[in-house]
Write a protein that holds these residues in place. Structure first.
Motif, short mmCIF file in Angstrom:
data_model
loop_
_atom_site.label_atom_id
_atom_site.label_comp_id
_atom_site.label_asym_id
_atom_site.label_seq_id
_atom_site.Cartn_x
_atom_site.Cartn_y
_atom_site.Cartn_z
N ARG A 179 -42.57 -79.63 21.96
CA ARG A 179 -42.08 -78.51 22.76
C ARG A 179 -40.57 -78.65 22.87
O ARG A 179 -40.07 -79.72 23.24
N ASP A 208 -44.46 -71.51 27.40
CA ASP A 208 -44.18 -72.57 26.42
C ASP A 208 -44.06 -71.96 25.03
O ASP A 208 -44.87 -72.24 24.15
N ILE A 257 -43.35 -79.86 28.68
CA ILE A 257 -44.40 -78.84 28.63
C ILE A 257 -44.63 -78.36 30.06
O ILE A 257 -44.58 -79.14 31.02
N ARG A 305 -43.63 -84.13 26.50
CA ARG A 305 -42.87 -83.19 25.66
C ARG A 305 -43.53 -82.89 24.33
O ARG A 305 -43.04 -82.03 23.60
N TRP A 306 -44.60 -83.55 23.99
CA TRP A 306 -45.24 -83.32 22.70
C TRP A 306 -46.73 -83.62 22.79
O TRP A 306 -47.22 -84.17 23.77
N TRP A 349 -42.04 -74.27 19.81
CA TRP A 349 -42.61 -75.53 19.34
C TRP A 349 -42.19 -75.77 17.90
O TRP A 349 -41.99 -74.83 17.14
#
Length: 284
Positions: free
Chosen positions: A124, A66, A135, A100-101, A69
C-alpha cells in the motif's frame, strides 16, 4: 546465527486454501491470453491476478480508502495448465499482513481442467509521497480475517547474482500498450518477455514455478536490456533499464526465475475444434 536464504524452490505458502469465505469470480479464458497450443501463458495469468485485485478493491469499497497498491513480487505455481476454451474460477484471500503490505493468494481452476496457485506481495503506498503507507483500519480488519501471519517481512527470493553483459543480451523497446495507468510497465508485460525466451522450452510443459520480483520502476517510453540464463537449475532473467545513450543501469529493474515442480509432464490438451457431428450448409 545467520538464517540461510530462502530460495524459489524451498519457499512454501502458508495456507493451502482460504480458512473462510473469500472473494470469487469466474470468467471465460480469452484467446489473447493463450499460446498456439491454447495454454494460458504466464503473462495471461498475471493479467488475471491484476484484474482480480482491481475487482475486489472496487467490490469492497477500498477504492475510497486504500486505492493505491504496487506488487513487489508474484509467485505462480502452474500445477496443471489452464486452456482455451474454458472458464476460469479465481478465489482470492489474504494470507499474511503487516501494517503497510500483505500477501494475497489466488487459486485458479479451469472448467476443462487446470490448476494454478499464486501469491502476490502487495504494498500500500501514498500517492503524495510515493512511499509505503499504512493500510486503513477498515482494510486491515478485512485483510486479517484469516491470516496466518501478522508480521510479514519482505525477503527476496531471486537472489542469484546476474551475469555480466554478453553478446546474448538483447534490447527491447517497450510499447505504449505495455504500460498501466501509473505509467509503469504493466505486471503482465514483464512475463511476456519471459514467454518469448521460453517459447517451446520443456520447462513450461510440466509443473513449474515462476517467481518475478519488481525491483525498480520502468517508466513510459523506456527500453530495457534482457539478460538471461537457462541451465539445469531452470531459467533466470533480469531486465536492465537503459539510459538515453543505451547504457544499462547498474542494478536490474526486475528478476525472474522459473523452476520445475514435482510432477509428470502435462498431457496434451483435447483437440480443438471438436469433430463436427453435423453437416452445416452455409448459404450466401
Amino acid at each position: 546465527m545467520i538464517k540461510p536464504a530462502v530460495t524459489p524452490s524451498d519457499y512454501e505458502f502458508l495456507q493451502a486454501a482460504p480458512p473462510g469465505p473469500s472473494f470469487e469470480r469466474t470468467w471465460p479464458v480469452r484467446t489473447g491470453d493463450v499460446d498456439p497450443e491454447r495454454r494460458v501463458r504466464l503473462d495471461g495469468i498475471a493479467r488475471y491476478l491484476q484484474d482480480m485485485a482491481n475487482d475486489e478493491m472496487f467490490h469492497r469499497g477500498f477504492d475510497a480508502t486504500d486505492p493505491y497498491w504496487l506488487v513487489r513480487r508474484s509467485i505462480i505455481d502452474v500445477l496443471e495448465p489452464l486452456h482455451w476454451p474454458s472458464d476460469v474460477t479465481l478465489l482470492r484471500w489474504c494470507e499474511s499482513t503487516s501494517s503497510r503490505w500483505c500477501n494475497m493468494r489466488i487459486t485458479l481452476r479451469g472448467s476443462a481442467g487446470g490448476h494454478v496457485e499464486t501469491e502476490a506481495f502487495w504494498i500500500r503506498f501514498s500517492a503524495e509521497s510515493g512511499m509505503p503507507t499504512h493500510i486503513s483500519d477498515g482494510g486491515m480488519e478485512y485483510l486479517q480475517q484469516y491470516v496466518s501471519e501478522t508480521r510479514l517481512r519482505w525477503k527476496a527470493l531471486n537472489t542469484t547474482t546476474p551475469p555480466e553483459p554478453s553478446p546474448a543480451d538483447h534490447t527491447v523497446r517497450l510499447r505504449a500498450t505495455d504500460f498501466d495507468p501509473y505509467q509503469h510497465l504493466n505486471n503482465a508485460a514483464y512475463l511476456q518477455l519471459v514467454e518469448d525466451d521460453l517459447n517451446g522450452d520443456p520447462l513450461l510443459a510440466a509443473p513449474h514455478r515462476a517467481v518475478i520480483e519488481y525491483l525498480a520502476p520502468i517508466p513510459l517510453g523506456s527500453s530495457v536490456q534482457v539478460r538471461s540464463v537457462r541451465d539445469d537449475a531452470g531459467y533466470r532473467q533480469w531486465l536492465y533499464l537503459l539510459d538515453a545513450d543505451g547504457a544499462p543501469a547498474a542494478k536490474p529493474a526486475s528478476a525472474v526465475s522459473v523452476i520445475t515442480l514435482p510432477g509428470a509432464p502435462f498431457d496434451a490438451p483435447a483437440p480443438w475444434p471438436p469433430e463436427q457431428v453435423e453437416r452445416i450448409e452455409w448459404k450466401s
